[in-house]
Design an enzyme around this catalytic site. Structure first.
Site, PDB file in Angstrom:
ATOM      1  N   ARG A   1      52.127  37.442  41.495  1.00 16.86           N
ATOM      2  CA  ARG A   1      52.567  36.203  42.135  1.00 16.86           C
ATOM      3  C   ARG A   1      54.033  36.278  42.537  1.00 16.86           C
ATOM      4  NH1 ARG A   1      48.174  35.543  39.201  1.00 16.86           N
ATOM      5  NH2 ARG A   1      46.792  33.745  39.446  1.00 16.86           N
TER       6      ARG A   1
ATOM      7  N   ASP B   1      40.260  37.943  29.813  1.00 11.42           N
ATOM      8  CA  ASP B   1      40.507  39.392  29.869  1.00 11.42           C
ATOM      9  C   ASP B   1      40.533  40.039  28.483  1.00 11.42           C
ATOM     10  OD1 ASP B   1      40.607  39.331  32.605  1.00 11.42           O
ATOM     11  OD2 ASP B   1      42.774  39.082  32.690  1.00 11.42           O
TER      12      ASP B   1
HETATM   13  C1  S3P Z   1      43.772  36.657  37.127  1.00 13.94           C
HETATM   14  C2  S3P Z   1      42.766  35.799  36.815  1.00 13.94           C
HETATM   15  C3  S3P Z   1      41.576  36.184  36.035  1.00 13.94           C
HETATM   16  C4  S3P Z   1      41.761  37.503  35.311  1.00 13.94           C
HETATM   17  C5  S3P Z   1      42.427  38.540  36.147  1.00 13.94           C
HETATM   18  C6  S3P Z   1      43.780  38.049  36.655  1.00 13.94           C
HETATM   19  C7  S3P Z   1      44.892  36.166  37.934  1.00 13.94           C
HETATM   20  O1  S3P Z   1      40.499  36.278  36.924  1.00 13.94           O
HETATM   21  O2  S3P Z   1      40.522  37.983  34.852  1.00 13.94           O
HETATM   22  O3  S3P Z   1      42.644  39.719  35.395  1.00 13.94           O
HETATM   23  O4  S3P Z   1      45.952  36.821  37.972  1.00 13.94           O
HETATM   24  O5  S3P Z   1      44.742  35.108  38.557  1.00 13.94           O
HETATM   25  P1  S3P Z   1      39.649  34.959  37.276  1.00 13.94           P
HETATM   26  O6  S3P Z   1      40.623  33.871  37.408  1.00 13.94           O
HETATM   27  O7  S3P Z   1      38.950  35.190  38.550  1.00 13.94           O
HETATM   28  O8  S3P Z   1      38.729  34.787  36.108  1.00 13.94           O
END
Ligand code: S3P
Length: 449
Positions: A44, A336
């Site tokens: 981000r 995660d």
């Molecule tokens: C993330 C959101 C998660 C996570 C990924 C990173 C992010 O996925 O599993 O490793 O940085 O927004 P989801 O929000 O699709 O579950």
């Protein structure tokens, strides 16, 4: 790097094997360590820096393969991003709406976050054509979850299998205000829509069934966007066309990386570890709550706020773990960490049930299937459920030849299981760890006693 307990050797087709062979008289993990920067915040920071006006300075960026993919994509669209390092990266942004049409395909590599968040930005850049792709894992992951809401906003996106799989082609357009009710609690979906909403005249709202990580909301506000957050309904409303200005971002350590050491400290006898500078944003601390339910001995020290994100040092000491049940709204807050929690459960007395976690089937690998097959090879009593795992803990694990399925979190989870197994474990395709944790093996070697 080589130690008698841990070593690396060449595997098939340019891959690496990680060998872990604990001494029969036992090992422990001890000392102080820091972990790499948070992956979600790193992506981000690079993206918002790239679209803001002026300079963004990022301290503590994760140098894993995933943020490198993000940096490469945004450089190709005109952002000036200095060479990546964990001290200080500068990003000179193009200003909102000014990403350039790249002269080649944008490659998100293995990174779902790069592809899904970026799609929101691309779809809203009028009259420019973008093509995005990724590695074979990412090309098999569902993109309909972002294509659908973006299409509802007026986006034009084409891809394989009814516009659901990458490679995807995007023809940017002026998008319309929307209120999207997401069927899944996904920060990637929420963030994609909010980023698309930046260029909308009017308001964009996302409602999710449970709260997912809120790093986008925090960082968008820090860069100058106006957000209205309703904590009761899990809704976020963004007002379009803000002035985004470059900021200083300090990236805390990634709790998803800390989780490997928390479980190592908890399951390996006589262990005592201090993990410094861990991001403890409440939307990410489900792993701490799950380990507390399992009666792990974890203390939060020195809690503080760093650049808008809560941070703490975490001390973990070995203790006897108990089985627990993990499901419901906790799942998005530890999504995660389920592979490494499955390892903890294998050493916990009783039957642990993880449910409501079908999302794991569409991560970098099918993490439910892979953890069930690979931990079974080590003697764990683990059963795959449609939306989770059932693990009967307390059986002694034995070393075995296992595989990461090129999934970073699987590689590292199996390495931690191997620390408390009898005999030698070989983890194939262990280089996958570098997606989110390039120095994983070095750190492991340093803390082993
Ligand atoms: C993330 C959101 C998660 C996570 C990924 C990173 C992010 O996925 O599993 O490793 O940085 O927004 P989801 O929000 O699709 O579950």
């Amino acid at each position: 790097m080589a130690s008698p307990i841990v070593s690396i050797q060449d595997g098939a087709e340019n891959s690496q094997q990680l060998l872990i062979h604990p001494r029969s008289e036992g090992i422990s993990v001890q000392g102080k360590l820091t972990i790499p920067g948070d992956k979600s915040i790193s992506h981000r920071a690079l993206m918002l820096g790239a679209i803001a006006a002026g300079e963004t300075v990022i301290e503590g960026l994760l140098l894993g393969e995933d943020p490198r993919s993000t940096a490469t994509c945004f450089r190709a669209m005109g952002a000036k991003i200095s060479e990546l390092n964990s001290q200080r990266v500068t990003v000179t942004g193009v200003g909102l709406g000014n990403l350039q049409e790249p002269n080649d395909v944008l490659d998100a590599g293995n990174s779902g976050t790069t592809m899904r968040l970026m799609l929101g930005l691309l779809a809203s850049h009028s009259d420019r054509l973008f093509t995005v792709t990724g590695d074979s894992s990412l090309r098999s992951r569902p993109m309909s979850r972002v294509v659908k809401p973006l299409t509802q906003m007026g986006a034009k996106i084409w891809g394989r299998q009814g516009n659901t799989l990458a490679p995807l082609a995007v023809r940017g357009r002026q998008l319309q205000p929307t209120h999207y009710h997401s069927p899944i609690a996904s920060a990637q979906v929420k963030s994609c829509i909010l980023l698309a909403g930046l260029m909308v005249d009017g308001q964009t709202t996302v409602t999710e069934p449970a709260l997912s990580r809120d790093h986008s909301e925090r960082m968008l506000q820090a860069f100058g966007a106006t957000l209205d957050i309703d904590h009761h309904t899990h809704s976020v409303t963004l007002t379009g066309k803000p002035t985004l200005r470059g900021q200083k971002v300090v990236v805390p350590g990634d709790i998803s990386s800390a989780a490997f050491w928390l479980v190592a400290g908890a399951i390996v006898p006589n262990s005592d570890l201090l993990i410094e500078n861990v991001g403890v944003n409440p939307t990410r601390t489900g792993v701490l709550e799950a380990l507390e339910m399992m009666e792990a001995d974890i203390t939060r020290l020195n809690e503080r706020i760093v650049a808008g994100e809560p941070v703490a040092d975490l001390r973990v000491r070995h203790s006897k773990l108990k089985a627990c049940e993990i499901g419901g709204n906790l799942i998005p807050r530890l999504i995660d960490e389920i592979p490494i929690l499955a390892v903890a459960a294998a050493f916990a007395q009783g039957t642990t049930v993880i449910k409501d976690a079908a999302e794991l089937r569409v991560k970098e690998s099918d993490r439910l299937a892979v953890m069930a097959t690979e931990l079974s090879k080590m003697g764990a009593k683990i059963t795959e459920l449609t939306d989770g795992l059932e693990i009967i803990g307390g059986y002694k694990l034995k070393g075995a030849e296992v595989d990461s399925f090129t999934d970073h979190r699987i590689a590292m989870s199996l390495a931690i299981a191997a620390l408390n197994a009898h005999g030698k474990t070989i983890i194939n395709r262990a280089e996958a760890a570098s997606i989110s944790y390039p120095n994983f093996v070095d750190t492991l070697t340093t803390i082993l006693q």
